[in-house]
Design a protein around this motif. Structure first.
Motif, PDB file in Angstrom:
ATOM      1  N   UNK A 296     120.290  67.544 -13.830  1.00 41.49           N
ATOM      2  CA  UNK A 296     119.126  67.713 -14.687  1.00 41.49           C
ATOM      3  C   UNK A 296     118.413  66.386 -14.841  1.00 41.49           C
ATOM      4  N   UNK A 297     117.101  66.433 -14.880  1.00 43.93           N
ATOM      5  CA  UNK A 297     116.341  65.240 -15.248  1.00 43.93           C
ATOM      6  C   UNK A 297     116.515  64.970 -16.755  1.00 43.93           C
ATOM      7  N   UNK A 298     116.947  63.815 -17.126  1.00 41.91           N
ATOM      8  CA  UNK A 298     117.181  62.592 -16.392  1.00 41.91           C
ATOM      9  C   UNK A 298     118.671  62.263 -16.436  1.00 41.91           C
ATOM     10  N   UNK A 299     119.291  61.979 -15.282  1.00 42.50           N
ATOM     11  CA  UNK A 299     120.733  61.712 -15.290  1.00 42.50           C
ATOM     12  C   UNK A 299     121.069  60.445 -16.063  1.00 42.50           C
ATOM     13  N   UNK A 300     122.060  60.550 -16.951  1.00 43.43           N
ATOM     14  CA  UNK A 300     122.542  59.382 -17.689  1.00 43.43           C
ATOM     15  C   UNK A 300     123.781  58.801 -17.040  1.00 43.43           C
ATOM     16  N   UNK A 301     124.435  59.569 -16.163  1.00 44.87           N
ATOM     17  CA  UNK A 301     125.606  59.109 -15.416  1.00 44.87           C
ATOM     18  C   UNK A 301     125.446  59.505 -13.963  1.00 44.87           C
ATOM     19  N   UNK A 302     126.288  58.944 -13.118  1.00 43.35           N
ATOM     20  CA  UNK A 302     126.271  59.272 -11.702  1.00 43.35           C
ATOM     21  C   UNK A 302     127.659  59.731 -11.271  1.00 43.35           C
ATOM     22  N   UNK A 303     127.740  60.734 -10.379  1.00 45.36           N
ATOM     23  CA  UNK A 303     129.047  61.120  -9.837  1.00 45.36           C
ATOM     24  C   UNK A 303     129.651  59.978  -9.023  1.00 45.36           C
ATOM     25  N   UNK A 304     130.941  60.069  -8.791  1.00 46.03           N
ATOM     26  CA  UNK A 304     131.603  59.057  -7.973  1.00 46.03           C
ATOM     27  C   UNK A 304     131.044  59.075  -6.553  1.00 46.03           C
ATOM     28  N   UNK A 305     130.986  57.913  -5.938  1.00 48.02           N
ATOM     29  CA  UNK A 305     130.520  57.748  -4.557  1.00 48.02           C
ATOM     30  C   UNK A 305     129.112  58.306  -4.374  1.00 48.02           C
ATOM     31  N   UNK A 306     128.218  57.916  -5.276  1.00 48.45           N
ATOM     32  CA  UNK A 306     126.822  58.343  -5.184  1.00 48.45           C
ATOM     33  C   UNK A 306     125.920  57.206  -5.653  1.00 48.45           C
ATOM     34  N   UNK A 307     124.655  57.318  -5.320  1.00 50.77           N
ATOM     35  CA  UNK A 307     123.650  56.334  -5.708  1.00 50.77           C
ATOM     36  C   UNK A 307     122.388  57.061  -6.146  1.00 50.77           C
ATOM     37  N   UNK A 308     121.575  56.392  -6.952  1.00 50.37           N
ATOM     38  CA  UNK A 308     120.285  56.959  -7.353  1.00 50.37           C
ATOM     39  C   UNK A 308     119.175  56.162  -6.681  1.00 50.37           C
ATOM     40  N   UNK A 309     118.238  56.870  -6.068  1.00 47.04           N
ATOM     41  CA  UNK A 309     117.127  56.209  -5.399  1.00 47.04           C
ATOM     42  C   UNK A 309     116.041  55.854  -6.401  1.00 47.04           C
ATOM     43  N   UNK A 310     115.059  55.142  -5.929  1.00 44.73           N
ATOM     44  CA  UNK A 310     113.933  54.770  -6.792  1.00 44.73           C
ATOM     45  C   UNK A 310     113.124  55.982  -7.205  1.00 44.73           C
ATOM     46  N   UNK A 311     113.311  57.123  -6.521  1.00 44.95           N
ATOM     47  CA  UNK A 311     112.632  58.377  -6.891  1.00 44.95           C
ATOM     48  C   UNK A 311     113.475  59.224  -7.839  1.00 44.95           C
ATOM     49  N   UNK A 312     114.554  58.637  -8.397  1.00 41.60           N
ATOM     50  CA  UNK A 312     115.449  59.329  -9.337  1.00 41.60           C
ATOM     51  C   UNK A 312     116.198  60.479  -8.674  1.00 41.60           C
ATOM     52  N   UNK A 313     116.380  60.391  -7.372  1.00 38.15           N
ATOM     53  CA  UNK A 313     117.147  61.383  -6.638  1.00 38.15           C
ATOM     54  C   UNK A 313     118.555  60.858  -6.405  1.00 38.15           C
ATOM     55  N   UNK A 314     119.560  61.690  -6.704  1.00 36.88           N
ATOM     56  CA  UNK A 314     120.954  61.278  -6.528  1.00 36.88           C
ATOM     57  C   UNK A 314     121.401  61.662  -5.120  1.00 36.88           C
ATOM     58  N   UNK A 315     121.939  60.669  -4.411  1.00 45.41           N
ATOM     59  CA  UNK A 315     122.415  60.890  -3.047  1.00 45.41           C
ATOM     60  C   UNK A 315     123.894  60.532  -2.965  1.00 45.41           C
ATOM     61  N   UNK A 316     124.650  61.406  -2.319  1.00 45.62           N
ATOM     62  CA  UNK A 316     126.055  61.129  -2.067  1.00 45.62           C
ATOM     63  C   UNK A 316     126.177  60.151  -0.905  1.00 45.62           C
ATOM     64  N   UNK A 317     127.257  59.375  -0.903  1.00 43.58           N
ATOM     65  CA  UNK A 317     127.494  58.472   0.210  1.00 43.58           C
ATOM     66  C   UNK A 317     127.930  59.216   1.456  1.00 43.58           C
ATOM     67  N   UNK A 318     128.321  60.485   1.291  1.00 38.25           N
ATOM     68  CA  UNK A 318     128.783  61.290   2.411  1.00 38.25           C
ATOM     69  C   UNK A 318     128.057  62.644   2.403  1.00 38.25           C
ATOM     70  N   UNK A 319     127.992  63.269   3.545  1.00 38.83           N
ATOM     71  CA  UNK A 319     127.387  64.601   3.664  1.00 38.83           C
ATOM     72  C   UNK A 319     128.225  65.609   2.878  1.00 38.83           C
ATOM     73  N   UNK A 320     127.555  66.501   2.158  1.00 42.72           N
ATOM     74  CA  UNK A 320     128.251  67.528   1.378  1.00 42.72           C
ATOM     75  C   UNK A 320     128.607  68.675   2.327  1.00 42.72           C
ATOM     76  N   UNK A 321     129.790  68.590   2.922  1.00 42.58           N
ATOM     77  CA  UNK A 321     130.221  69.596   3.888  1.00 42.58           C
ATOM     78  C   UNK A 321     131.307  70.506   3.330  1.00 42.58           C
ATOM     79  N   UNK A 322     131.591  70.425   2.047  1.00 43.90           N
ATOM     80  CA  UNK A 322     132.538  71.321   1.383  1.00 43.90           C
ATOM     81  C   UNK A 322     132.130  71.454  -0.081  1.00 43.90           C
ATOM     82  N   UNK A 323     132.669  72.449  -0.754  1.00 44.32           N
ATOM     83  CA  UNK A 323     132.341  72.658  -2.160  1.00 44.32           C
ATOM     84  C   UNK A 323     132.729  71.416  -2.962  1.00 44.32           C
ATOM     85  N   UNK A 324     131.776  70.895  -3.752  1.00 51.23           N
ATOM     86  CA  UNK A 324     131.970  69.648  -4.486  1.00 51.23           C
ATOM     87  C   UNK A 324     131.709  69.883  -5.969  1.00 51.23           C
ATOM     88  N   UNK A 325     132.624  69.398  -6.797  1.00 47.11           N
ATOM     89  CA  UNK A 325     132.473  69.554  -8.249  1.00 47.11           C
ATOM     90  C   UNK A 325     132.413  68.173  -8.890  1.00 47.11           C
TER      91      UNK A 325
END
Length: 449
Positions: A296-325
């Protein structure tokens, strides 16, 4: 003489025509309506010939028919490849072949082509009903193949003869069923299909992508697959606050929007003012073979092994190739500090000579009032007051998709409006970008997520 002509319609030809008709039925909802009528006309034409009522067309007429039909297919899909365009082309070839079916070899070619087209039904639907229908198709095709290779000296009864063929074909398939089940269990499985199919050029399904090309899709269908599931720890925010941010697109070349991966900057710290309490939730994301992580906008925390871009988009360091919680906390009520000037500059860039009529309209509004907030409201009111329509089957746009949508077709879905509005804002000197994502959500009636 009449009896001699009627003798042309043998049980073999009856089964072949029935087979062709049956393999076309699953394609009817997906191929163009004109092509369905054209194929049915060719089947009826062949039937009337076998009844001795009509002659078959000559080579020149057949050539003209197939060239005209191919031309219309290319005009409709801009290609002969892809799921829908390719299926339409094969259906055309199969029915045209009926008009030159004279020898035993011709009949074998028709049956083999129809047998291949049985698989096409599974490209559009994999339901149990589809599978059962395909089994019945295979029985009819096998009966037609038997009839070609086992023709009795005389036909006492067409119905009795065809019943014998159908009975033999059913028995053969039943005998083959145990071996098929054994191979189904023991044969090694491979991930994904054995073939790759090009994406349809002029059709798509709802969902998210790293690129957006308004006006290049003329048919949008629903994709009902689950994207992710969310369980809130406390009260669920109201729907207007449930916006799950996805890819943010800011570069526009006049046709398509995208965001160059080489220019994705990382936001080291997000400075914002909290205007309400935080919302805690757990998100279970389905595998989508991309790196996007929704929140949800606006994230106050980040999941493990992820980064937030300057566009406020959260990106994982790895491709999401399995169900992730992952657990998240967001502030749905906030006020954020403006971006750095170098970021705002790229949200104003446009190709030269793009959407000149839109620019003239914006200049008219600016002469009336230079206030940026008023320009935004005027643009939104323009979409409400003018005759714009939401459509899943909009006309294709070619030279200038923004001007053609705003001043000619005025029919489209979300990306048409988002693209046009973003271009209009940039023409007015207001930094703007296209933010994709999901809004709201469907409550599971059997659980609390």
């Amino acid at each position: 003489m009449t009896n001699g002509k009627r003798q042309r319609l043998t049980p073999s030809k009856m089964l072949i025509l029935l087979s062709v008709f049956m393999v076309l039925i699953p394609l009817v909802p997906h191929i163009p309506f004109w092509l369905t009528l054209f194929c049915m006309l060719l089947i009826v034409w062949r039937l009337m010939y076998d009844l001795g009522r009509l002659p078959l067309p000559g080579f020149f007429v057949r050539l003209v028919l197939i060239l005209m039909a191919m031309g219309v297919i290319i005009f409709s899909f801009y290609t002969l490849f892809g799921r829908t365009a390719g299926s339409s082309f094969l259906a055309l070839l199969l029915c045209i072949k009926l008009l030159e079916m004279h020898t035993r070899r011709d009949r074998m070619v028709v049956i083999f082509l129809a047998s291949f087209m049985v698989v096409l039904g599974f490209l559009f639907s994999q339901t149990l009903v589809t599978g059962l229908y395909m089994v019945f198709e295979v029985i009819i095709l096998t009966s037609a193949l038997i009839s070609i290779n086992h023709q009795p000296a005389s036909y006492d009864s067409y119905i009795a003869t065809n019943k014998n063929y159908l009975r033999l074909a059913s028995r053969m398939l039943l005998q083959a069923a145990p071996l098929s089940l054994l191979l189904f269990v023991l044969f090694p499985r491979v991930p994904g299909p054995l073939w790759g199919l090009p994406q349809d050029v002029a059709s798509a399904t709802t969902g998210l992508s790293e690129e957006m090309s308004p006006g290049r899709i003329s048919q949008l269908s629903d994709n009902n697959s689950v994207a992710f599931r969310v369980r809130f720890k406390d009260k669920i925010p109201k729907r207007s606050k449930l916006y799950w941010r996805g890819p943010v697109l800011w570069r526009f070349n006049g046709i398509s929007w995208d965001a160059p991966k080489t220019q994705l900057g990382l936001r080291l710290e997000t400075v914002y003012e909290k205007l309400g309490p935080a919302t805690d939730y757990t998100l279970t994301l389905e595998a989508h073979q991309q790196r996007w992580l929704f929140a949800l906008d606006l994230p106050a925390t980040l999941p493990a092994k992820s980064r937030m871009t300057s566009e406020l988009q959260i990106l994982s360091l790895h491709v999401i190739d399995k169900v992730t919680r992952y657990d998240m906390r967001s502030h749905t009520n906030y006020r954020i500090e403006p971006d750095a000037p170098q970021h705002l500059h790229r949200y104003l860039s446009l190709p030269t000579n793009i959407a000149p009529h839109s620019q003239q309209l914006i200049n008219t509004w600016l002469r009336g009032s230079p206030d940026k907030n008023k320009i935004i409201q005027t643009a939104l009111q323009h979409f409400r007051d003018q005759e714009f329509y939401y459509s899943r089957n909009p006309p294709l746009l070619f030279d200038d998709p923004v001007d053609e949508f705003l001043f000619q077709t005025r029919k489209g879905y979300c990306e048409h409006y988002a693209s046009a509005f973003t271009v209009m804002m940039r023409q007015a000197g207001i930094p703007a970008r296209v933010v994709t994502g999901y809004v709201g959500g469907e409550m599971n009636p059997l659980s609390d997520y």
